[in-house]
Design a protein around this motif. Structure first.
Motif: not given
Lengths: 417, 261
Positions: A114-119, A149-152
């Protein structure tokens, strides 16, 4: 009826309480986990080792790995006779049990992906959020997307070059940590089986390694197949649209399946395929050569009852045929896809031949059990653990991928990496 | 002014200094020392099966099912009886029709999917019955592998299952080398023999021991040297099942034969 009785046929002498307790759902569990691990390893080849040819497929396989992740738990939940207590594995783990580590390993891995995707997608999230924010009048759907998107973005709106460089470093680091964790995740699934000392077929220290290699194989194969299918589908849809409306502008993201990328992927696929095959062979040769007490019954299971499943379906169609197809010169995308489909089938058969075949002989070594997968559900048990459950497990990752792709587009938007 | 490096060094020394005496508390805890010498219990339930005395009437299975509320028609049981028929040509036939809940009423051997096998009397070298139940192992693999700790070993050696905690994954069932476990058809959680724990802790015998008309089954306390069962185990030649798994089973057998699985 006792759990398992409906799909078990017994032959000769089995202990009265013996049934096939782990049916198709438990075949799917290591299969899906393997796909998750394999898909992630493939994406890491680009992010960590900088295999440039894998750029397109890397992003795809990372999102797909994330879509597969929640599904890995699904067959387990379908299998539990008390599914509502399933969460206790995470809340009150009993750490002498291999399964108890599931919560820790699985959530660690989930967080890394999840964190990798976020970056990877942070820039996209920020751009989208700002774009939608700037819009004067948002439709209902746009409103929802704006919220998502704002949350993400998690409030991090800095997409300066310096910030994106840092993102890239973080992706590399997370992918690097992710590889051993993904390997651990699946090796650990192998350990769940390999440590069952009461089961002669399962108990071998090679089990985690065999599971891991076949996991990588299946994950890469699935990425090749799905990637080619999705790209072709997009092209097809675009061509049809273009036919109806010739004035449609050219879309730069519409391009044929990248053969170079496929060929590079196939190289890794072949390497892991050889490793998985050799390890399985080693296990079998060792059993034949040492011929311990259990071999008498295992021999009957492998060479008589399951002869076709093991040697034709798993080794023949699943290993040798794709191996030849991939090694023949002039590899085309179509041939790679056919070979990868065979491999996917072969790995599924391998899981079947471990999970089901491991339960088809009595631990008294004096009788056998046969598994008949329930097709039409007659009660909750056959609904959850029969064909319906199987279909649900197969379909869900694709639905999830479709949804994730709406928020994190795999194609198109060139990202910072 | 202390710098960061110094602070870290000092903090580590302090943490070590505090941890050392604390670990000594653990080391010299008199309670755990006592427990290590003697586990502090005066009871260790064990079971003795005299296969010479079993005639395969199945009363034990019937009694067990009714005492422990496992529906009679359920094709699984906390205890069962196996019949072994060894022919003159060295072949072994084994069966346990319906866990022997109705006893062995036919001389034909139940081969399950392959029907009944008729073995002629003149071809039989030997035949005997072996009652089976949970071995309440000293090192129970079922307890080791339960992911939520729903199955556990009591201080007096009996392995129990918490029906309110079991998630029904079946890992314990797979890990029992004796096939003692199954899923309860009503409660939908793992189920197995618990030596009728509700009875033995109140001074009663297990339901199967009470039901056996021939004294083939006995329950005893290994810690009590005057217990007749303990005396047999100490003085006689007894065997256990599947010792090779290292579970240390605590159901002892008189008259085991190499054919017994």
């Amino acid at each position: 009826m006792v759990h398992g009785e409906v799909w078990t046929i017994k032959e000769f002498f089995t202990y009265p309480n013996e049934y096939i307790y782990w049916p198709i759902t438990i075949v799917m569990y290591p299969y899906i986990t393997g796909l998750v691990a394999g898909a992630f390893v493939l994406s890491s080849l680009y992010h960590v080792f900088g295999v440039k040819q894998l750029k397109d497929i890397a992003k795809f396989s990372l999102v797909f790995s994330f879509a597969l992740l929640p599904v890995a738990m699904m067959p387990l939940l379908l299998h539990l006779t008390q599914p509502f207590r399933g969460i206790e594995v995470m809340l009150t783990p009993h750490f002498t049990s291999a399964i108890a580590a599931f919560g820790v390993v699985f959530s660690t891995y989930g967080m890394i992906v999840a964190s990798e995707l976020w970056f990877v997608y942070r820039k996209h999230f920020v751009e989208k959020a700002l774009e939608l924010k700037a819009k004067q009048s948002r439709s209902g759907v746009e409103g929802i997307f704006y919220l998502i998107y704002s949350l993400l973005t998690l409030g991090a709106y800095d997409i300066s070059e310096h910030a994106l460089e840092k993102d890239e470093k973080a992706v590399g680091l997370l992918a690097a940590i992710g590889i051993p964790v993904a390997c651990f995740l699946h090796g650990y699934v192998g350990f769940i089986f390999g440590s069952v000392k009461a089961n002669a077929l399962w108990t071998t220290p090679l089990m985690p390694v065999i599971f891991l290699c076949s996991a990588v194989v299946s994950g890469i194969a699935l990425c090749i197949v799905t990637y080619a299918a999705v790209v072709s589908m997009r092209n097809c849809i675009y061509r049809r649209k273009k036919k109806d409306n010739p004035s449609l502008p050219d879309d730069p993201t519409i391009k044929p399946v990248d053969i170079e990328s496929t060929r590079t992927t196939v190289k890794y696929l072949i390497a892991f395929l050889i490793l998985a095959f050799v390890l399985e062979l080693l296990d079998m040769i060792f059993r034949i050569y040492t011929a311990t007490k259990s071999w008498d019954i295992l021999r009957v299971v492998i060479f008589e009852h399951d002869l076709i499943k093991v040697f034709v379906l798993q080794y023949g169609i699943g290993n040798i045929l794709p191996f030849i197809l991939l090694l023949l010169p002039g590899l085309t995308v179509r041939r790679a896809v056919i070979a990868s489909t065979c491999i996917l089938f072969g790995v599924f058969m391998m899981r079947w031949n471990v999970v089901i075949a491991g339960q088809t002989f009595s631990s008294s070594y004096s009788g056998f059990m046969e598994y008949h997968m329930p097709l039409a559900p007659v009660n909750l048990e056959t609904l959850k653990e029969g064909l319906a459950g199987l279909i649900a497990v197969i379909v869900t990752p694709f639905i999830l991928f479709f949804c994730f792709n709406k928020v994190m587009p795999v194609f198109g938007k060139p990202d910072s990496h | 002014m202390i710098n960061r490096r110094e602070f870290c060094k000092k903090a580590m020394v302090m943490a070590g200094g505090i941890a050392l005496p604390l670990s000594a508390f653990q080391l010299f805890d008199p309670k755990s020392l006592h427990a290590e010498k003697n586990d502090g219990n005066s009871t260790r339930w064990i079971f003795l099966v005299d296969t010479h005395k079993c005639v395969g009437c199945g009363f034990c299975v019937k009694a067990c099912k009714s005492e422990n509320e496992v529906p009679f028609e359920t094709n699984a049981s906390r205890t069962w009886v196996e019949r072994y028929v060894v022919t003159l040509d060295g072949h072994t036939y084994i069966d346990s029709p319906k866990e022997a809940r109705n006893g062995f009423t036919s001389t034909k051997i139940d081969q399950q999917h392959h029907g009944l096998k008729d073995v002629k009397n003149e071809d039989i070298a030997k035949g005997f019955f072996v009652p089976k139940l949970c071995n309440q192992c000293d090192k129970p693999s079922c307890v080791q592998v339960c992911p939520v700790g729903a199955t556990f070993r009591t201080n007096d050696g009996v392995v129990l299952i918490d029906r309110k905690w079991c998630i029904g994954c079946g890992y314990c069932v797979q890990n029992c080398p004796y096939g003692a476990r199954f899923f309860h058809p009503v409660h939908h959680v793992a189920e197995k023999c618990n030596f009728c724990y509700h009875r033995i802790t109140k001074g009663l015998k297990t339901a199967c021991v009470d039901a056996c008309p021939f004294g083939a089954r006995k329950i005893g306390n290994l810690k009590d040297l005057s217990d007749p069962v303990t005396k047999v185990i100490m003085n006689d030649r007894v065997g256990v099942l599947k010792e090779e798994y290292g579970n240390k089973p605590q159901v002892f057998y008189l008259g085991l034969s190499k054919e017994v699985r």
